[in-house]
Design a protein around this motif. Structure first.
Motif, PDB file in Angstrom:
ATOM      1  N   TYR A  90       0.744  -1.238   0.117  1.00  0.00           N
ATOM      2  CA  TYR A  90      -0.001   0.031   0.092  1.00  0.00           C
ATOM      3  C   TYR A  90       0.849   1.166   0.066  1.00  0.00           C
ATOM      4  O   TYR A  90       0.570   2.303   0.514  1.00  0.00           O
ATOM      5  CB  TYR A  90      -1.086   0.077   1.272  1.00  0.00           C
ATOM      6  N   CYS A  91       1.999   1.094  -0.531  1.00  0.00           N
ATOM      7  CA  CYS A  91       2.922   2.304  -0.748  1.00  0.00           C
ATOM      8  C   CYS A  91       2.355   3.530  -1.321  1.00  0.00           C
ATOM      9  O   CYS A  91       2.445   4.458  -0.842  1.00  0.00           O
ATOM     10  CB  CYS A  91       4.068   1.997  -1.337  1.00  0.00           C
ATOM     11  N   ASP A  92       1.493   3.163  -2.591  1.00  0.00           N
ATOM     12  CA  ASP A  92       1.038   4.137  -3.296  1.00  0.00           C
ATOM     13  C   ASP A  92       0.048   4.964  -2.553  1.00  0.00           C
ATOM     14  O   ASP A  92      -0.048   6.478  -2.586  1.00  0.00           O
ATOM     15  CB  ASP A  92       0.500   3.593  -4.586  1.00  0.00           C
ATOM     16  N   ASP A  93      -0.993   4.339  -2.015  1.00  0.00           N
ATOM     17  CA  ASP A  93      -1.927   4.974  -1.116  1.00  0.00           C
ATOM     18  C   ASP A  93      -1.430   5.666   0.026  1.00  0.00           C
ATOM     19  O   ASP A  93      -2.032   6.789   0.495  1.00  0.00           O
ATOM     20  CB  ASP A  93      -2.999   3.999  -0.842  1.00  0.00           C
ATOM     21  N   ALA A  94      -0.421   5.121   0.804  1.00  0.00           N
ATOM     22  CA  ALA A  94       0.234   5.821   1.812  1.00  0.00           C
ATOM     23  C   ALA A  94       0.835   7.084   1.576  1.00  0.00           C
ATOM     24  O   ALA A  94       0.615   8.060   2.190  1.00  0.00           O
ATOM     25  CB  ALA A  94       1.131   4.836   2.658  1.00  0.00           C
ATOM     26  N   CYS A  95       1.450   7.200   0.288  1.00  0.00           N
ATOM     27  CA  CYS A  95       2.231   8.233   0.020  1.00  0.00           C
ATOM     28  C   CYS A  95       1.148   9.422  -0.525  1.00  0.00           C
ATOM     29  O   CYS A  95       1.563  10.506  -0.397  1.00  0.00           O
ATOM     30  CB  CYS A  95       3.084   7.838  -1.309  1.00  0.00           C
ATOM     31  N   ASP A  96       0.070   8.818  -1.095  1.00  0.00           N
ATOM     32  CA  ASP A  96      -0.845   9.927  -1.344  1.00  0.00           C
ATOM     33  C   ASP A  96      -1.381  10.544  -0.278  1.00  0.00           C
ATOM     34  O   ASP A  96      -1.746  11.747  -0.123  1.00  0.00           O
ATOM     35  CB  ASP A  96      -2.184   9.308  -2.034  1.00  0.00           C
ATOM     36  N   LEU A  97      -1.747   9.575   1.001  1.00  0.00           N
ATOM     37  CA  LEU A  97      -2.204  10.330   2.122  1.00  0.00           C
ATOM     38  C   LEU A  97      -1.167  11.095   2.820  1.00  0.00           C
ATOM     39  O   LEU A  97      -1.595  12.104   3.377  1.00  0.00           O
ATOM     40  CB  LEU A  97      -2.586   9.079   2.973  1.00  0.00           C
ATOM     41  N   LEU A  98       0.133  10.882   2.690  1.00  0.00           N
ATOM     42  CA  LEU A  98       1.082  11.752   3.217  1.00  0.00           C
ATOM     43  C   LEU A  98       1.395  13.010   2.430  1.00  0.00           C
ATOM     44  O   LEU A  98       1.370  13.966   3.059  1.00  0.00           O
ATOM     45  CB  LEU A  98       2.684  10.965   3.168  1.00  0.00           C
ATOM     46  N   GLY A  99       1.304  12.800   1.065  1.00  0.00           N
ATOM     47  CA  GLY A  99       1.169  14.240   0.418  1.00  0.00           C
ATOM     48  C   GLY A  99       0.023  15.094   0.887  1.00  0.00           C
ATOM     49  O   GLY A  99       0.441  16.406   0.848  1.00  0.00           O
ATOM     50  N   PHE A 100      -1.048  14.604   0.952  1.00  0.00           N
ATOM     51  CA  PHE A 100      -2.108  15.251   1.366  1.00  0.00           C
ATOM     52  C   PHE A 100      -1.889  16.031   2.796  1.00  0.00           C
ATOM     53  O   PHE A 100      -2.331  17.105   2.925  1.00  0.00           O
ATOM     54  CB  PHE A 100      -3.789  14.512   1.450  1.00  0.00           C
ATOM     55  N   TYR A 101      -1.561  15.108   3.790  1.00  0.00           N
ATOM     56  CA  TYR A 101      -0.917  15.591   5.121  1.00  0.00           C
ATOM     57  C   TYR A 101       0.050  16.840   4.831  1.00  0.00           C
ATOM     58  O   TYR A 101      -0.146  17.849   5.458  1.00  0.00           O
ATOM     59  CB  TYR A 101      -0.482  14.395   5.941  1.00  0.00           C
ATOM     60  N   LEU A 102       1.136  16.654   4.119  1.00  0.00           N
ATOM     61  CA  LEU A 102       2.150  17.553   3.824  1.00  0.00           C
ATOM     62  C   LEU A 102       1.549  18.879   3.393  1.00  0.00           C
ATOM     63  O   LEU A 102       1.748  20.071   3.809  1.00  0.00           O
ATOM     64  CB  LEU A 102       3.267  16.877   3.205  1.00  0.00           C
ATOM     65  N   TRP A 103       0.613  18.757   2.416  1.00  0.00           N
ATOM     66  CA  TRP A 103      -0.082  20.090   2.035  1.00  0.00           C
ATOM     67  C   TRP A 103      -0.911  20.641   2.850  1.00  0.00           C
ATOM     68  O   TRP A 103      -0.783  22.027   3.034  1.00  0.00           O
ATOM     69  CB  TRP A 103      -0.800  19.931   0.580  1.00  0.00           C
ATOM     70  N   GLU A 104      -1.626  19.905   3.446  1.00  0.00           N
ATOM     71  CA  GLU A 104      -2.824  20.466   4.335  1.00  0.00           C
ATOM     72  C   GLU A 104      -2.034  21.105   5.663  1.00  0.00           C
ATOM     73  O   GLU A 104      -2.439  22.323   6.097  1.00  0.00           O
ATOM     74  CB  GLU A 104      -3.733  19.423   5.017  1.00  0.00           C
TER      75      GLU A 104
END
Length: 66
Positions: free
Chosen positions: A39-53
């Motif tokens: 689930y690297c891809d999904d976790a990275c998307d979640l991390l990217g959203f967190y970093l932006w927010e």
């Protein structure tokens, strides 16, 4: 923000996912309960959203093969 600061944020983010998993805070249908396996891809998307927010850090996905 320096590289070491960003690494620390990412490390804490990953640890939070692992802690929540260990504490069984995810529903059985949640993909993230199976983290990190596959689930690297999904976790990275979640991390990217967190970093932006939280930090207004813009990220882009990159994929590659060694």
């Amino acid at each position: 923000m320096g590289e070491s600061e960003l690494y620390q944020i990412e490390f804490c983010f990953r640890e939070a996912i692992i802690t929540a998993k260990r504490n069984e805070e995810f529903k059985s249908s949640d993909w993230i309960r199976r983290f990190p396996g596959g689930y690297c891809d999904d976790a990275c998307d979640l991390l990217g959203f967190y970093l932006w927010e939280k930090y207004k850090i813009h990220t882009r996905q990159r994929n590659g093969v060694l």
